[in-house]
Enzyme design. Structure first.
Site, PDB file in Angstrom:
ATOM      1  N   LYS A   1      -4.893  16.631  -7.120  1.00  0.00           N
ATOM      2  CA  LYS A   1      -4.039  16.646  -8.310  1.00  0.00           C
ATOM      3  C   LYS A   1      -3.337  17.991  -8.480  1.00  0.00           C
ATOM      4  CE  LYS A   1      -4.145  12.487  -9.727  1.00  0.00           C
ATOM      5  NZ  LYS A   1      -2.912  11.692  -9.761  1.00  0.00           N
TER       6      LYS A   1
ATOM      7  N   TYR B   1     -10.688  15.521  -5.544  1.00  0.00           N
ATOM      8  CA  TYR B   1      -9.750  15.002  -6.531  1.00  0.00           C
ATOM      9  C   TYR B   1      -8.971  16.142  -7.188  1.00  0.00           C
ATOM     10  CZ  TYR B   1      -7.868  12.540 -10.590  1.00  0.00           C
ATOM     11  OH  TYR B   1      -7.024  12.022 -11.545  1.00  0.00           O
TER      12      TYR B   1
ATOM     13  N   ASP C   1       0.853  -1.184   0.000  1.00  0.00           N
ATOM     14  CA  ASP C   1       0.000   0.000   0.000  1.00  0.00           C
ATOM     15  C   ASP C   1       0.888   1.233   0.000  1.00  0.00           C
ATOM     16  OD1 ASP C   1      -1.781   2.150   0.765  1.00  0.00           O
ATOM     17  OD2 ASP C   1      -3.167   0.642   1.555  1.00  0.00           O
TER      18      ASP C   1
ATOM     19  N   SER D   1      -2.875  14.841 -14.002  1.00  0.00           N
ATOM     20  CA  SER D   1      -4.207  14.793 -14.591  1.00  0.00           C
ATOM     21  C   SER D   1      -4.528  16.143 -15.197  1.00  0.00           C
ATOM     22  CB  SER D   1      -5.228  14.453 -13.489  1.00  0.00           C
ATOM     23  OG  SER D   1      -6.559  14.658 -13.923  1.00  0.00           O
TER      24      SER D   1
END
Length: 278
Positions: free
Chosen positions: A164, A160, A64, A147
């Site tokens: 990013k 999100y 992880d 992204s």
């Protein structure tokens, strides 16, 4: 061994069992690299290794990215197996499925924030910490999966998008801190057909973007991006990773993000405002 751009390169890719991580791993192998892929699901990692043309150049590590010991183990096993580490691809991540602020309670926001940032941001920081010593030895590089949401709004919800944006800042800061020995760059990907999942805290751990692509039919309007007829196959995004990992091809480049987003940056907003429904 191929005559590829990454002959002799040893790479570690987090989130390498599916999606863009798997595509990058397969492309790196085709370009002559040896690759360690790290992910939480061992069966997915084993599947990637099983289809490799040369299994001796693939190593898998179940772990992880939120756990620094797992990342240090992945780096150590890479060096033990391949003798060195040239490239870290920090890639593991989750998406928030564009859950807007007004659709979430404070408790949901708190839980989802901790999960998304711990994977998307802390996972990158911890991976870089685990790898930098070996990368200094080889004058290697870090390539981060960014992204379109690292630059523009509505590629996700607030969590999100914020994560990013944070990764973009992290990439630039590490490019400064690790220079001149280690180059740090990123690839800002657009939408693609992958098994990218959502946060467990929002009940989205079993939801996959691939399912959304599968529902689209011939009458579905194209996405509002300039290159709307381009492929969404993750393999079509891997060239930028190869370029940035190659010393011969991108030796002077650091602190840079390649926008492989289908032209979202020149499109403008699809609607005038995101809150007209309120």
């Amino acid at each position: 061994m191929s005559d590829g751009w990454l002959d002799g390169n040893a790479a570690l890719i987090t989130g390498g069992g599916t999606g863009i991580g798997r595509a990058v791993a397969e492309r790196f192998l085709a370009e002559g690299a040896s690759v360690t892929i790290m992910g939480r699901r061992k069966e997915q990692l084993d599947e990637v290794a099983a289809v490799a043309s040369d299994p001796s150049r693939v190593h898998t590590v179940a772990g992880d990215v939120r756990d620094t010991e797992s990342l240090h183990a992945a780096v150590a096993e890479t060096v033990d197996r391949f003798g060195k580490l040239d490239t870290l691809v920090a890639n593991a991540g989750v998406w928030d499925y564009q859950r807007q602020l007004t659709r979430l309670s404070g408790a949901e926001l708190g839980t989802a924030f901790d999960e998304i940032f711990s994977i998307n941001v802390k996972g990158y920081v911890l991976a870089a910490e685990a790898a930098w010593r070996e990368l200094v030895k080889t004058r290697g590089s870090i390539v981060m999966t960014l992204s379109n949401a690292s630059f523009y709004v509505n590629g996700g919800g607030p969590l999100y998008t914020a994560s990013k944006h944070a990764c973009l800042g992290l990439m630039r800061e590490l490019a400064y801190e690790l220079a001149p020995k280690v180059r740090v760059n990123g690839v800002a990907c657009g939408g693609m057909n992958t098994d990218l999942r959502g946060p467990e805290g929002l009940g989205l751990a079993d939801r996959s973007i691939s399912a959304s692509f599968a529902k689209k039919g011939p009458d579905t309007p194209p996405p509002p991006i300039p290159l709307h007829d381009s492929s969404t196959d993750p393999r079509d995004f891997t060239g930028s990773y190869v370029l940035l990992a190659s010393r011969a091809q991108s030796g002077p480049i650091t602190g840079h993000a390649i926008n492989a987003d289908g032209g979202i940056g020149v499109r403008g907003f699809a609607t005038a405002a995101g809150g007209d429904h309120l």
